[in-house]
Scaffold this motif. Structure first.
Motif, PDB file in Angstrom:
ATOM      1  N   GLU A  99      -4.018 -50.644  38.002  1.00 39.64           N
ATOM      2  CA  GLU A  99      -4.270 -51.581  36.721  1.00 39.64           C
ATOM      3  C   GLU A  99      -5.110 -50.891  36.009  1.00 39.64           C
ATOM      4  O   GLU A  99      -5.788 -50.161  35.970  1.00 39.64           O
ATOM      5  CB  GLU A  99      -4.866 -52.910  37.367  1.00 39.64           C
ATOM      6  CG  GLU A  99      -4.094 -53.505  38.136  1.00 39.64           C
ATOM      7  CD  GLU A  99      -4.881 -54.911  38.759  1.00 39.64           C
ATOM      8  OE1 GLU A  99      -6.096 -55.231  38.293  1.00 39.64           O
ATOM      9  OE2 GLU A  99      -4.441 -55.596  39.729  1.00 39.64           O
ATOM     10  N   THR A 100      -4.900 -51.276  34.328  1.00 41.13           N
ATOM     11  CA  THR A 100      -5.615 -50.763  33.560  1.00 41.13           C
ATOM     12  C   THR A 100      -7.042 -51.328  33.462  1.00 41.13           C
ATOM     13  O   THR A 100      -7.207 -52.264  34.210  1.00 41.13           O
ATOM     14  CB  THR A 100      -4.925 -51.071  32.077  1.00 41.13           C
ATOM     15  OG1 THR A 100      -4.942 -52.335  31.873  1.00 41.13           O
ATOM     16  CG2 THR A 100      -3.627 -50.199  31.974  1.00 41.13           C
TER      17      THR A 100
ATOM     18  N   THR B  33      -8.313 -53.407  31.539  1.00 39.28           N
ATOM     19  CA  THR B  33      -8.005 -54.910  31.017  1.00 39.28           C
ATOM     20  C   THR B  33      -7.275 -55.794  32.213  1.00 39.28           C
ATOM     21  O   THR B  33      -6.976 -56.980  31.767  1.00 39.28           O
ATOM     22  CB  THR B  33      -7.186 -54.998  29.784  1.00 39.28           C
ATOM     23  OG1 THR B  33      -5.760 -54.206  30.014  1.00 39.28           O
ATOM     24  CG2 THR B  33      -7.894 -54.192  28.483  1.00 39.28           C
TER      25      THR B  33
ATOM     26  N   LYS C 153      -4.119 -54.946  33.403  1.00 42.75           N
ATOM     27  CA  LYS C 153      -2.635 -55.061  33.218  1.00 42.75           C
ATOM     28  C   LYS C 153      -2.045 -54.141  34.440  1.00 42.75           C
ATOM     29  O   LYS C 153      -2.664 -52.859  34.381  1.00 42.75           O
ATOM     30  CB  LYS C 153      -2.308 -54.371  31.871  1.00 42.75           C
ATOM     31  CG  LYS C 153      -0.685 -54.106  31.781  1.00 42.75           C
ATOM     32  CD  LYS C 153      -0.382 -53.686  30.390  1.00 42.75           C
ATOM     33  CE  LYS C 153       1.166 -53.451  30.272  1.00 42.75           C
ATOM     34  NZ  LYS C 153       1.353 -52.591  29.029  1.00 42.75           N
TER      35      LYS C 153
END
Length: 276
Positions: free
Chosen positions: A164-165, A167, A169
């Motif tokens: 995941e990033t 943020t 995502k």
């Protein structure tokens, strides 16, 4: 990359037979590419966050890409959440060796091709990916896989986690594989070597089976050379010699454990009693 010889005091640090422009044009190793470095950092950060431990101990962030590339366990990732057909986005050298592939052959390949093209193998793989996608991580996963050349093996001690990033995502999934077992029983990965260091004495049947496997593989290599006229550089010979070396390594490990166990069990020699 190896540097050239140092120049004399008159010539400075200029390399003989080369140039700075020539160095820039040389193809870089995969781990030196910017997009690969960024993918490495994503894997390292998510492993710590999802798994709860560093992917490598004492990791120097400035050498992270090289360290992950040279790790003794296999590391792979794919863009699970971006494409309808998830494709491999990273594989370190151990993973490339395990799947008998070159970087340019594996990266971009649909990751479903890491398992046999049969319903059972694909369903098992899909369930693992879906479980990790839902829970963020699964540990101690085992399953059957196959190399690009068709060699089948079982992965063990495997951790699968989401990528995941910052943020939140979801952009993919990654896996670390510390143990694998081929169909002939030979093993690989750091977890396998740790098991071979056990002090428990192997049975005579285990040792005999390993000896038979070495003899069988050695006979096959000889036949390829003597009966089929193949040389050491031919792909089939290279593959079978590699398998022979793995079988020999397993036999040697078993023999060492037998020797160590027998030595530990042998009664100590009594010291001679001095005459009074």
């Amino acid at each position: 990359m190896q540097g050239g010889k140092k120049g004399s005091s008159k010539g400075g640090n200029q390399k003989k037979g080369g140039s700075a422009i020539g160095d820039l044009l040389k193809p870089r190793q995969p781990f030196e590419q910017t997009d690969v470095v960024l993918q490495n950092l994503l894997i390292i950060e998510n492993h710590r966050r999802k798994v709860g431990s560093p992917i490598l101990e004492d990791l120097d962030i400035s050498e992270a890409a090289r360290a992950l590339w040279e790790a003794p366990f296999a590391v792979l990732s794919h863009n699970r959440f971006e494409d309808d057909e998830p494709k491999f986005t990273y594989a370190n050298q151990a993973a490339l060796d395990l799947f008998e592939a070159k970087w340019e052959e594996l990266i971009g390949l649909p990751s479903r091709q890491s398992a046999a093209d049969d319903p059972v193998a694909q369903e098992d793989r899909n369930k693992a990916l879906e479980s990790a996608a839902e829970d963020g991580v699964i540990r101690d996963y085992s399953g059957w896989r196959q190399s690009l050349k068709g060699t089948r093996f079982q992965i063990k001690d495997c951790t699968l986690f989401n990528l995941e990033t910052p943020t939140g995502k979801k952009v993919g999934q990654a896996t670390t594989i510390h143990h694998w077992v081929y169909e002939d029983g030979t093993e690989g990965g750091p977890a396998a070597f740790e098991a071979e260091e056990s002090t428990e004495r192997p049975t005579d049947e285990e040792v005999q089976k390993a000896e038979d496997a070495v003899a069988e593989q050695a006979a096959l290599v000889r036949a390829l050379k003597e009966e089929h006229g193949l040389g050491n550089e031919d792909e089939e010979v290279v593959e079978n010699v590699a398998l022979l070396l793995r079988r020999k390594a397993k036999l040697e490990a078993l023999q060492k454990r037998v020797e160590a166990a027998d030595a530990a069990a042998a009664p100590a020699e009594a010291e001679p009693v001095s005459a009074l």
